[in-house]
Design a protein around this motif. Structure first.
Motif, PDB file in Angstrom:
ATOM      1  N   LEU A 378      87.249 -12.646  91.394  1.00  0.00           N
ATOM      2  CA  LEU A 378      87.384 -14.106  91.304  1.00  0.00           C
ATOM      3  C   LEU A 378      86.972 -14.659  89.935  1.00  0.00           C
ATOM      4  CD1 LEU A 378      86.003 -15.026  94.835  1.00  0.00           C
ATOM      5  CD2 LEU A 378      88.326 -15.425  94.012  1.00  0.00           C
ATOM      6  N   TYR A 379      86.405 -13.819  89.093  1.00  0.00           N
ATOM      7  CA  TYR A 379      85.894 -14.270  87.799  1.00  0.00           C
ATOM      8  C   TYR A 379      86.991 -14.925  86.959  1.00  0.00           C
ATOM      9  CZ  TYR A 379      83.447 -14.138  83.317  1.00  0.00           C
ATOM     10  OH  TYR A 379      82.858 -14.489  82.113  1.00  0.00           O
ATOM     11  N   PHE A 380      88.223 -14.405  87.073  1.00  0.00           N
ATOM     12  CA  PHE A 380      89.319 -14.921  86.252  1.00  0.00           C
ATOM     13  C   PHE A 380      90.154 -15.978  86.981  1.00  0.00           C
ATOM     14  CE2 PHE A 380      88.410 -10.657  84.642  1.00  0.00           C
ATOM     15  CZ  PHE A 380      88.159 -10.951  83.307  1.00  0.00           C
ATOM     16  N   LYS A 381      89.714 -16.379  88.169  1.00  0.00           N
ATOM     17  CA  LYS A 381      90.410 -17.439  88.907  1.00  0.00           C
ATOM     18  C   LYS A 381      89.559 -18.701  88.804  1.00  0.00           C
ATOM     19  CE  LYS A 381      92.309 -14.089  92.232  1.00  0.00           C
ATOM     20  NZ  LYS A 381      93.712 -14.118  91.832  1.00  0.00           N
ATOM     21  N   ASN A 382      90.135 -19.766  88.298  1.00  0.00           N
ATOM     22  CA  ASN A 382      89.336 -20.955  87.987  1.00  0.00           C
ATOM     23  C   ASN A 382      89.643 -22.174  88.839  1.00  0.00           C
ATOM     24  OD1 ASN A 382      88.017 -19.650  85.756  1.00  0.00           O
ATOM     25  ND2 ASN A 382      89.938 -19.870  84.616  1.00  0.00           N
ATOM     26  N   SER A 383      90.817 -22.217  89.473  1.00  0.00           N
ATOM     27  CA  SER A 383      91.193 -23.432  90.192  1.00  0.00           C
ATOM     28  C   SER A 383      90.848 -23.335  91.675  1.00  0.00           C
ATOM     29  CB  SER A 383      92.702 -23.683  90.044  1.00  0.00           C
ATOM     30  OG  SER A 383      93.439 -22.703  90.754  1.00  0.00           O
ATOM     31  N   GLU A 384      90.713 -24.507  92.276  1.00  0.00           N
ATOM     32  CA  GLU A 384      90.465 -24.566  93.721  1.00  0.00           C
ATOM     33  C   GLU A 384      91.587 -23.884  94.490  1.00  0.00           C
ATOM     34  OE1 GLU A 384      89.751 -28.400  95.381  1.00  0.00           O
ATOM     35  OE2 GLU A 384      88.448 -29.025  93.721  1.00  0.00           O
ATOM     36  N   ALA A 385      92.815 -24.093  94.047  1.00  0.00           N
ATOM     37  CA  ALA A 385      93.975 -23.523  94.731  1.00  0.00           C
ATOM     38  C   ALA A 385      93.915 -21.993  94.726  1.00  0.00           C
ATOM     39  CB  ALA A 385      95.269 -24.004  94.070  1.00  0.00           C
ATOM     40  N   ASP A 386      93.541 -21.421  93.572  1.00  0.00           N
ATOM     41  CA  ASP A 386      93.426 -19.961  93.476  1.00  0.00           C
ATOM     42  C   ASP A 386      92.371 -19.429  94.440  1.00  0.00           C
ATOM     43  OD1 ASP A 386      95.400 -19.778  91.585  1.00  0.00           O
ATOM     44  OD2 ASP A 386      94.038 -19.743  89.860  1.00  0.00           O
ATOM     45  N   TRP A 387      91.222 -20.090  94.458  1.00  0.00           N
ATOM     46  CA  TRP A 387      90.118 -19.629  95.318  1.00  0.00           C
ATOM     47  C   TRP A 387      90.477 -19.805  96.791  1.00  0.00           C
ATOM     48  CZ3 TRP A 387      84.482 -18.973  94.234  1.00  0.00           C
ATOM     49  CH2 TRP A 387      84.273 -18.509  92.924  1.00  0.00           C
ATOM     50  N   PHE A 388      91.087 -20.926  97.109  1.00  0.00           N
ATOM     51  CA  PHE A 388      91.456 -21.178  98.504  1.00  0.00           C
ATOM     52  C   PHE A 388      92.485 -20.153  98.981  1.00  0.00           C
ATOM     53  CE2 PHE A 388      93.715 -23.384 101.946  1.00  0.00           C
ATOM     54  CZ  PHE A 388      92.641 -23.822 102.713  1.00  0.00           C
ATOM     55  N   TYR A 389      93.461 -19.867  98.109  1.00  0.00           N
ATOM     56  CA  TYR A 389      94.493 -18.883  98.467  1.00  0.00           C
ATOM     57  C   TYR A 389      93.859 -17.503  98.645  1.00  0.00           C
ATOM     58  CZ  TYR A 389      98.750 -16.114  98.384  1.00  0.00           C
ATOM     59  OH  TYR A 389      99.752 -15.243  98.721  1.00  0.00           O
ATOM     60  N   PHE A 390      92.938 -17.158  97.742  1.00  0.00           N
ATOM     61  CA  PHE A 390      92.282 -15.852  97.829  1.00  0.00           C
ATOM     62  C   PHE A 390      91.520 -15.718  99.153  1.00  0.00           C
ATOM     63  CE2 PHE A 390      88.689 -12.999  97.345  1.00  0.00           C
ATOM     64  CZ  PHE A 390      89.255 -11.894  96.746  1.00  0.00           C
ATOM     65  N   LYS A 391      90.793 -16.752  99.521  1.00  0.00           N
ATOM     66  CA  LYS A 391      89.988 -16.694 100.751  1.00  0.00           C
ATOM     67  C   LYS A 391      90.863 -16.514 101.984  1.00  0.00           C
ATOM     68  CE  LYS A 391      88.410 -20.191 103.110  1.00  0.00           C
ATOM     69  NZ  LYS A 391      87.711 -21.393 103.613  1.00  0.00           N
ATOM     70  N   ASN A 392      92.006 -17.182 102.007  1.00  0.00           N
ATOM     71  CA  ASN A 392      92.828 -17.176 103.214  1.00  0.00           C
ATOM     72  C   ASN A 392      93.908 -16.097 103.247  1.00  0.00           C
ATOM     73  OD1 ASN A 392      91.826 -19.588 104.722  1.00  0.00           O
ATOM     74  ND2 ASN A 392      92.403 -20.639 102.847  1.00  0.00           N
ATOM     75  N   HIS A 393      94.271 -15.554 102.083  1.00  0.00           N
ATOM     76  CA  HIS A 393      95.399 -14.626 102.067  1.00  0.00           C
ATOM     77  C   HIS A 393      95.107 -13.273 101.414  1.00  0.00           C
ATOM     78  CE1 HIS A 393      98.104 -17.791 103.474  1.00  0.00           C
ATOM     79  NE2 HIS A 393      97.540 -18.597 102.585  1.00  0.00           N
ATOM     80  N   GLU A 394      94.132 -13.223 100.514  1.00  0.00           N
ATOM     81  CA  GLU A 394      93.918 -11.977  99.775  1.00  0.00           C
ATOM     82  C   GLU A 394      92.630 -11.257 100.141  1.00  0.00           C
ATOM     83  OE1 GLU A 394      94.333 -12.344  95.581  1.00  0.00           O
ATOM     84  OE2 GLU A 394      96.045 -13.689  95.714  1.00  0.00           O
ATOM     85  N   LEU A 395      91.681 -11.967 100.703  1.00  0.00           N
ATOM     86  CA  LEU A 395      90.353 -11.398 100.936  1.00  0.00           C
ATOM     87  C   LEU A 395      90.411 -10.128 101.772  1.00  0.00           C
ATOM     88  CD1 LEU A 395      87.340 -11.692 100.454  1.00  0.00           C
ATOM     89  CD2 LEU A 395      87.207 -13.163 102.471  1.00  0.00           C
ATOM     90  N   TYR A 396      91.296 -10.124 102.786  1.00  0.00           N
ATOM     91  CA  TYR A 396      91.381  -8.965 103.669  1.00  0.00           C
ATOM     92  C   TYR A 396      92.509  -8.011 103.280  1.00  0.00           C
ATOM     93  CZ  TYR A 396      88.175 -11.501 106.674  1.00  0.00           C
ATOM     94  OH  TYR A 396      87.093 -12.165 107.168  1.00  0.00           O
TER      95      TYR A 396
END
Length: 444
Positions: A378-396
């Motif tokens: 997540l260090y290179f992801k800066n926007s809310e949209a990136d983090w939200f997408y990561f949590k819901n679609h990429e984390l698992y």
């Protein structure tokens, strides 16, 4: 998968066949040859299952081959269960005189013929499927292995080393203090005491050992400090060679075991030493005793610090009380995540990023390796949209190729006996965060 019910059911059928007289079996005896062929086919597949299981993560064709094999084995399991039930039913009916009429009908030639044709076709069909699967195994170049009860070959993790920067370790000060007290305790009976650090993969056992190993007070206390990454296999000659390298800072000229043991004892006998054996898996007590003999000449108060995921390792070393390592606290988990995910390790001003970040940390279940790995992504992801997408679609969906957490955690899975791997797989039937009822899982 290496020890499916098929083998146990087949053995039960053969015992049943052997316990009945030939004239009682009738047409059923004609299946003996087919069953023997089926057993031979299964045996040829069984020899390569461990290798196939390990390689399936990198090869989709092997994964598909294993799935076809499992489907065929389940059908064979059902078929042999049907056959075994038929034989058991015959035994029960022939023992009960009140069922004489039913027995006559059951054992009529027409019934036997119909059943014989039906079961015969099923056995041949299953054997044909398994023969085809067995033929396919040649193209994958599998290595045949003996299946043993407790130990399995597996991927080796990368070698570890003894150094860590103190500022890189978060939330382990209390654990460090507790381990130090054990290491510096001179009120012991044995010349060399064993202290195991036990915990699941990713908790930071190696990091804690490094943290203690580099402590200034520990450095002053021990005349000699040695570090060996063991992993697997637990080979005494290899470990002794690494110990000599660690003590002398050069590789031994001779690799003859007698010379190696003599050189090792010359380095450690009569000295107060600390030895870290990192990532120990072997549960073979005989092998451990062989190594322990060579380590026993240290000055009283010498310590062997072991990191391991297996409580059985603690038992074979004879250690009195292992140090059970737990996860990070909630606050330390967040501090570690901040260090990995945000520039300069500072909490961002955007409250939405903080909220999403805390949700992600909670899903890391206080495991430092998971927090470090995901925070780095997540260090290179800066926007809310990136983090939200990561949590819901990429984390698992973080795969083995994308980062280093799964290879580390998969070692624990690789070390499970094959029948427990199958049990473990049943957990994937339940949705994430689902509360699993123990009895339901056992039933499945």
């Amino acid at each position: 998968m290496a020890e499916p019910a098929l083998f146990h059911i087949y053995a039960s059928i053969i015992r049943s066949l052997g316990s009945l007289a030939l004239q009682e079996i009738g047409l059923l005896w004609s299946f003996k040859d087919e069953l023997q062929k089926l057993r031979d086919t299964v045996s040829t597949i069984q020899a390569v299952l461990l290798d196939a299981e390990e390689k399936q993560a990198q090869n989709l064709a092997i994964k598909d081959w294993l799935q076809k094999l499992k489907d065929a084995m389940y059908d064979a399991d059902d078929l042999l269960d049907d056959f075994s039930t038929q034989l058991l039913r015959r035994q029960v009916m022939t023992r009960d005189k009140k069922m004489a009429k039913e027995v006559c009908i059951f054992f009529s030639k027409s019934n036997q013929l119909v059943y014989g044709l039906k079961i015969g076709h099923r056995i041949k069909a299953v054997r044909a499927r398994l023969d085809e699967i067995a033929d396919d195994k040649i193209k994958f170049g599998f290595i045949e292995r003996l299946i043993v009860t407790h130990e399995f070959e597996h991927r080796k993790r990368e070698d570890t080393h003894s150094f860590v920067l103190e500022e890189q370790v978060i939330g382990r000060d209390d654990e460090k203090k507790a381990i130090k007290e054990l290491l510096l305790d001179s009120n012991v009976e044995e010349n060399v005491s064993v202290i195991p650090i036990v915990g699941i993969g990713g908790l930071g056992k190696t990091t804690l050992a490094q943290y203690v190993f580099n402590d200034e007070e520990v450095k002053r206390h021990f005349e000699l400090r040695l570090w060996v990454c063991v992993s697997d296999p637990f080979d005494v000659k290899t470990i002794v060679t690494k110990l000599i390298e660690s003590a002398t800072k050069k590789r031994p000229e001779s690799l003859e075991m007698d010379l190696l043991q003599s050189q090792l004892r010359a380095e450690i006998d009569g000295k107060l030493y600390l030895l870290v054996l990192d990532d120990v898996w072997s549960e073979n007590r005989g092998t451990w005793l062989n190594l322990e003999t060579l380590l026993s000449g240290g000055l009283k108060g010498s310590k062997v610090l072991i990191t391991t995921r297996s409580k059985r390792v603690v038992e074979i070393t004879g250690a009195m009380s292992p140090f059970l390592l737990g996860g990070l606290s909630e606050s330390n988990s967040w501090n570690l995540f901040k260090k990995m995910a945000f520039k300069d390790g500072e909490e961002p001003k955007n409250p939405k990023l903080v909220e999403i970040g805390r949700d992600i940390v909670q899903k890391c279940a206080q495991v430092p390796l998971a927090i470090r790995s995901i925070g780095s992504l997540l260090y290179f992801k800066n926007s809310e949209a990136d983090w939200f997408y990561f949590k819901n679609h990429e984390l698992y969906k973080i795969t083995q190729q994308e980062h280093d957490i799964f290879p580390i955690l998969k070692l624990s899975y690789d070390h499970l006996p094959s029948h427990l791997k199958q049990c473990f797989a049943f957990c994937s039937l339940f949705p994430k965060d689902y509360e699993i009822e123990v009895e339901v899982l056992i039933h499945l």
